[in-house]
Motif scaffolding. Structure first.
Motif, PDB file in Angstrom:
ATOM      1  N   ARG A 223       0.830  -1.204   0.000  1.00  0.00           N
ATOM      2  CA  ARG A 223       0.000   0.000   0.000  1.00  0.00           C
ATOM      3  C   ARG A 223       0.869   1.261   0.000  1.00  0.00           C
ATOM      4  NH1 ARG A 223      -3.955   0.471  -2.270  1.00  0.00           N
ATOM      5  NH2 ARG A 223      -4.278   2.401  -1.158  1.00  0.00           N
ATOM      6  N   MET A 224       1.989   1.210   0.697  1.00  0.00           N
ATOM      7  CA  MET A 224       2.892   2.364   0.704  1.00  0.00           C
ATOM      8  C   MET A 224       3.472   2.597  -0.687  1.00  0.00           C
ATOM      9  SD  MET A 224       4.815   1.987   4.384  1.00  0.00           S
ATOM     10  CE  MET A 224       5.963   3.305   4.056  1.00  0.00           C
TER      11      MET A 224
ATOM     12  N   ILE B  30       3.004   5.980  -2.899  1.00  0.00           N
ATOM     13  CA  ILE B  30       4.126   6.743  -3.465  1.00  0.00           C
ATOM     14  C   ILE B  30       3.922   6.955  -4.965  1.00  0.00           C
ATOM     15  CG2 ILE B  30       6.605   6.673  -3.974  1.00  0.00           C
ATOM     16  CD1 ILE B  30       6.857   5.115  -1.254  1.00  0.00           C
ATOM     17  N   GLU B  31       3.522   5.902  -5.646  1.00  0.00           N
ATOM     18  CA  GLU B  31       3.296   6.015  -7.089  1.00  0.00           C
ATOM     19  C   GLU B  31       2.132   6.955  -7.401  1.00  0.00           C
ATOM     20  OE1 GLU B  31       5.065   5.052  -9.601  1.00  0.00           O
ATOM     21  OE2 GLU B  31       6.522   3.913  -8.442  1.00  0.00           O
TER      22      GLU B  31
ATOM     23  N   LEU C 102       7.750   8.604   4.371  1.00  0.00           N
ATOM     24  CA  LEU C 102       6.568   8.650   3.508  1.00  0.00           C
ATOM     25  C   LEU C 102       5.725   9.894   3.815  1.00  0.00           C
ATOM     26  CD1 LEU C 102       4.821   6.741   1.489  1.00  0.00           C
ATOM     27  CD2 LEU C 102       3.411   6.524   3.530  1.00  0.00           C
ATOM     28  N   ARG C 103       5.516  10.160   5.094  1.00  0.00           N
ATOM     29  CA  ARG C 103       4.745  11.335   5.484  1.00  0.00           C
ATOM     30  C   ARG C 103       5.441  12.622   5.023  1.00  0.00           C
ATOM     31  NH1 ARG C 103       4.507  11.003  11.032  1.00  0.00           N
ATOM     32  NH2 ARG C 103       6.074  12.611  11.202  1.00  0.00           N
ATOM     33  N   LYS C 104       6.755  12.669   5.156  1.00  0.00           N
ATOM     34  CA  LYS C 104       7.531  13.831   4.705  1.00  0.00           C
ATOM     35  C   LYS C 104       7.428  13.989   3.186  1.00  0.00           C
ATOM     36  CE  LYS C 104      11.110  16.838   5.362  1.00  0.00           C
ATOM     37  NZ  LYS C 104      10.747  17.899   4.457  1.00  0.00           N
ATOM     38  N   LEU C 105       7.449  12.878   2.469  1.00  0.00           N
ATOM     39  CA  LEU C 105       7.296  12.926   1.016  1.00  0.00           C
ATOM     40  C   LEU C 105       5.939  13.514   0.638  1.00  0.00           C
ATOM     41  CD1 LEU C 105       8.587  12.087  -1.739  1.00  0.00           C
ATOM     42  CD2 LEU C 105       7.274   9.968  -1.537  1.00  0.00           C
ATOM     43  N   LYS C 106       4.901  13.126   1.346  1.00  0.00           N
ATOM     44  CA  LYS C 106       3.566  13.677   1.103  1.00  0.00           C
ATOM     45  C   LYS C 106       3.564  15.183   1.356  1.00  0.00           C
ATOM     46  CE  LYS C 106       0.670  13.832   4.384  1.00  0.00           C
ATOM     47  NZ  LYS C 106      -0.119  14.880   4.964  1.00  0.00           N
TER      48      LYS C 106
ATOM     49  N   PRO D 193      12.987  12.008  -5.251  1.00  0.00           N
ATOM     50  CA  PRO D 193      12.611  11.593  -3.894  1.00  0.00           C
ATOM     51  C   PRO D 193      11.623  10.426  -3.883  1.00  0.00           C
ATOM     52  CG  PRO D 193      11.655  13.725  -4.423  1.00  0.00           C
ATOM     53  CD  PRO D 193      12.575  13.375  -5.535  1.00  0.00           C
ATOM     54  N   TYR D 194      10.829  10.293  -4.928  1.00  0.00           N
ATOM     55  CA  TYR D 194       9.861   9.195  -5.006  1.00  0.00           C
ATOM     56  C   TYR D 194      10.587   7.872  -5.211  1.00  0.00           C
ATOM     57  CZ  TYR D 194       6.897  13.219  -5.266  1.00  0.00           C
ATOM     58  OH  TYR D 194       6.292  14.412  -4.961  1.00  0.00           O
TER      59      TYR D 194
END
Length: 176
Positions: free
Chosen positions: A61-62, A66-67, A118-122, A160-161
């Motif tokens: 799911r992560m 990301i995608e 992941l949260r930081k990427l969002k 970053p992705y």
């Protein structure tokens, strides 16, 4: 019957019994501890076997998240002909937040460091989108926004992705 004699006999039997119990405990203590350690190990092993599919699903799911928030995929999926930059921004922000809320419980099954990345990427994706809109004129189109964000992404030395995907893959490999 003599009471002092009776009390002495009871005391001797109590002391003898205590010594016998203490000696027996000394002899079987290690075996009892090993038994409980083995039971604990078996319980943890069974618990892990039930958690593994949930952890793998959380990592899957992560990866999907990301995608889905990758700007290249967002613009292709959400762009509509003739839409303004601000309208597209609203649609994309709503999409990112909805996706995140849909996946927020997955943090129970993944490494906290990975979840924070992941949260930081969002958050960085939202900030990048907001900064791009702020740098465009009010009458800019959705295509202008797409172009500006994708040009910014092309100027970054490391995507970053892709880095976040690599981190998730490393976490998955640690499960086995």
């Amino acid at each position: 019957m003599n009471i002092p004699y009776f009390l002495t006999l009871v005391a001797i039997l109590a002391i003898g019994g205590s010594i016998t119990v203490a000696f027996a405990w000394y002899l079987i203590r290690n075996k009892v501890q090993k038994y409980f350690q083995l039971k604990s190990f078996e319980a943890r092993k069974e618990e892990r076997s039930h958690l593994l599919p949930l952890r793998l699903q959380a990592h899957e799911r992560m990866i999907v998240f990301i995608e889905r928030i990758n700007p290249a995929n967002l613009f292709v999926r959400l762009h509509q002909q003739g839409i303004s930059a601000r309208e597209l921004q609203g649609i994309i922000l709503n999409e990112i937040r909805t996706e995140y809320q849909h996946n927020v419980t997955q943090q129970l099954y993944v490494n906290p460091v990975s979840w924070n990345v992941l949260r930081k990427l969002k958050e960085d994706t939202i900030a990048m989108l907001n900064n791009a809109v702020a740098g465009l004129p009010a009458e800019a189109s959705g295509i202008d926004l797409s172009r500006k964000v994708l040009e910014h992404m092309a100027s970054i030395s490391e995507n970053p992705y892709d880095l976040c995907l690599e981190l998730i893959q490393k976490d998955i490999h640690q499960l086995f």
